[in-house]
Design a protein around this motif. Sequence first.
Motif, PDB file in Angstrom:
ATOM      1  N   ARG A 121       0.840  -1.192   0.000  1.00 21.68           N
ATOM      2  CA  ARG A 121       0.000   0.000   0.000  1.00 21.68           C
ATOM      3  C   ARG A 121       0.874   1.241   0.000  1.00 21.68           C
ATOM      4  NH1 ARG A 121      -5.056   1.397   4.081  1.00 21.68           N
ATOM      5  NH2 ARG A 121      -5.566   3.431   3.172  1.00 21.68           N
ATOM      6  N   ILE A 122       0.583   2.136  -0.941  1.00 28.57           N
ATOM      7  CA  ILE A 122       1.247   3.433  -1.019  1.00 28.57           C
ATOM      8  C   ILE A 122       0.160   4.492  -1.000  1.00 28.57           C
ATOM      9  CG2 ILE A 122       2.780   4.923  -2.348  1.00 28.57           C
ATOM     10  CD1 ILE A 122       4.002   2.457  -3.606  1.00 28.57           C
ATOM     11  N   GLY A 123       0.007   5.139   0.159  1.00 32.91           N
ATOM     12  CA  GLY A 123      -1.105   6.064   0.308  1.00 32.91           C
ATOM     13  C   GLY A 123      -2.414   5.311   0.270  1.00 32.91           C
ATOM     14  N   ASN A 124      -3.307   5.688  -0.641  1.00 34.79           N
ATOM     15  CA  ASN A 124      -4.557   4.960  -0.800  1.00 34.79           C
ATOM     16  C   ASN A 124      -4.535   4.063  -2.029  1.00 34.79           C
ATOM     17  OD1 ASN A 124      -4.528   6.961  -2.702  1.00 34.79           O
ATOM     18  ND2 ASN A 124      -6.665   7.599  -2.382  1.00 34.79           N
ATOM     19  N   ARG A 125      -3.338   3.757  -2.529  1.00 36.32           N
ATOM     20  CA  ARG A 125      -3.169   2.889  -3.688  1.00 36.32           C
ATOM     21  C   ARG A 125      -2.503   1.579  -3.274  1.00 36.32           C
ATOM     22  NH1 ARG A 125      -6.451   5.035  -7.585  1.00 36.32           N
ATOM     23  NH2 ARG A 125      -6.128   7.284  -7.728  1.00 36.32           N
ATOM     24  N   TYR A 126      -2.799   0.523  -4.047  1.00 36.34           N
ATOM     25  CA  TYR A 126      -2.216  -0.775  -3.783  1.00 36.34           C
ATOM     26  C   TYR A 126      -1.432  -1.261  -4.999  1.00 36.34           C
ATOM     27  CZ  TYR A 126      -4.817  -1.517   0.546  1.00 36.34           C
ATOM     28  OH  TYR A 126      -5.304  -1.424   1.829  1.00 36.34           O
ATOM     29  N   LEU A 127      -0.279  -1.843  -4.724  1.00 29.63           N
ATOM     30  CA  LEU A 127       0.504  -2.544  -5.734  1.00 29.63           C
ATOM     31  C   LEU A 127       0.526  -4.017  -5.372  1.00 29.63           C
ATOM     32  CD1 LEU A 127       3.602  -0.177  -6.177  1.00 29.63           C
ATOM     33  CD2 LEU A 127       1.627  -0.393  -7.699  1.00 29.63           C
ATOM     34  N   GLY A 128       0.129  -4.868  -6.301  1.00 29.61           N
ATOM     35  CA  GLY A 128       0.113  -6.299  -6.037  1.00 29.61           C
ATOM     36  C   GLY A 128       1.238  -6.996  -6.778  1.00 29.61           C
ATOM     37  N   PHE A 129       2.013  -7.785  -6.062  1.00 34.22           N
ATOM     38  CA  PHE A 129       3.131  -8.513  -6.658  1.00 34.22           C
ATOM     39  C   PHE A 129       2.885 -10.016  -6.519  1.00 34.22           C
ATOM     40  CE2 PHE A 129       4.906  -4.399  -5.549  1.00 34.22           C
ATOM     41  CZ  PHE A 129       5.646  -4.080  -6.667  1.00 34.22           C
ATOM     42  N   ARG A 130       3.223 -10.754  -7.570  1.00 30.08           N
ATOM     43  CA  ARG A 130       3.077 -12.204  -7.565  1.00 30.08           C
ATOM     44  C   ARG A 130       4.331 -12.832  -8.174  1.00 30.08           C
ATOM     45  NH1 ARG A 130      -1.087  -9.807  -9.782  1.00 30.08           N
ATOM     46  NH2 ARG A 130      -0.484 -10.442 -11.894  1.00 30.08           N
ATOM     47  N   TYR A 131       4.758 -13.923  -7.579  1.00 28.05           N
ATOM     48  CA  TYR A 131       5.942 -14.620  -8.093  1.00 28.05           C
ATOM     49  C   TYR A 131       5.776 -16.121  -7.862  1.00 28.05           C
ATOM     50  CZ  TYR A 131      10.784 -16.102  -8.728  1.00 28.05           C
ATOM     51  OH  TYR A 131      11.915 -16.739  -9.155  1.00 28.05           O
ATOM     52  N   TYR A 132       6.116 -16.899  -8.878  1.00 25.82           N
ATOM     53  CA  TYR A 132       6.033 -18.360  -8.790  1.00 25.82           C
ATOM     54  C   TYR A 132       7.237 -18.952  -9.509  1.00 25.82           C
ATOM     55  CZ  TYR A 132       4.568 -23.129  -9.981  1.00 25.82           C
ATOM     56  OH  TYR A 132       4.515 -24.490 -10.148  1.00 25.82           O
ATOM     57  N   VAL A 133       7.900 -19.916  -8.881  1.00 25.47           N
ATOM     58  CA  VAL A 133       9.020 -20.605  -9.503  1.00 25.47           C
ATOM     59  C   VAL A 133       8.891 -22.086  -9.196  1.00 25.47           C
ATOM     60  CG1 VAL A 133      10.522 -20.191  -7.501  1.00 25.47           C
ATOM     61  CG2 VAL A 133      11.541 -20.736  -9.730  1.00 25.47           C
ATOM     62  N   ALA A 134       9.167 -22.913 -10.184  1.00 26.41           N
ATOM     63  CA  ALA A 134       9.046 -24.364 -10.016  1.00 26.41           C
ATOM     64  C   ALA A 134      10.192 -25.057 -10.755  1.00 26.41           C
ATOM     65  CB  ALA A 134       7.710 -24.864 -10.547  1.00 26.41           C
ATOM     66  N   ARG A 135      10.661 -26.111 -10.145  1.00 21.40           N
ATOM     67  CA  ARG A 135      11.689 -26.963 -10.744  1.00 21.40           C
ATOM     68  C   ARG A 135      11.077 -28.343 -10.917  1.00 21.40           C
ATOM     69  NH1 ARG A 135      16.313 -27.062 -13.844  1.00 21.40           N
ATOM     70  NH2 ARG A 135      17.579 -28.898 -13.324  1.00 21.40           N
TER      71      ARG A 135
END
Length: 218
Positions: free
Chosen positions: A145-159
Amino acid sequence: EIRTEDRHVRVPYTLIPRRQFEYTVAGGRDAVMNNNRWYSQGIAYYGITNWLSAGVGADVPLTRSTNKNDEEPMLFSGEATAQIAGSLIANTSIAPNHKSLIGLNYSMPSAISADLSFTQFHVNKFRNPIGQKYNLALSLSAPIRIGNRYLGFRYYVARDSYETFNSTTMNYGMSATLWRLYLNYLGRYKTTEYPTRTARSLTSQALVSTDLVRWLRP
């Protein structure tokens, strides 16, 4: 003075209250590999304590083959789920003629979610026809959350390891809002290692959407 505290704890469906018993029975046609075989399935869980549950399951094929070598065996499994601490959940599943899995999950709503799992595959020409050996996977997601804004991060790794090759896959993404714009970025990177060569691929996708028309409508 009044003090309040909010706590969010994620409880998986396999974690049963102490001395409680749950079961599921199902049947139908399995579309895996388009074999069109009929199956019956059952699974039961029992709450040993409020933080530990155990279960057993069976997957029984109902379609019989005239060729004994093409007869699919029944699958049996044992499972356990434990709430280690708060939102940290551990689970394991063992099916001797299919696969064995162990996993950890940590989830805090609107904060962070993380999953780590390892799956060992066993020889089974019906459920594992391409000869996969194991899968090791990690996934992370977190809104910032930055102020009243949201940043969504996603990460997936598979071997993944197979009899004839190995592969590593990464999926990553980000979502954000800017005024009336909704921004999404998706990326994928994959390497496949063969005995004589290595193949690599990289794809990216950016999406922009808006509700500006609705906002301007009188």
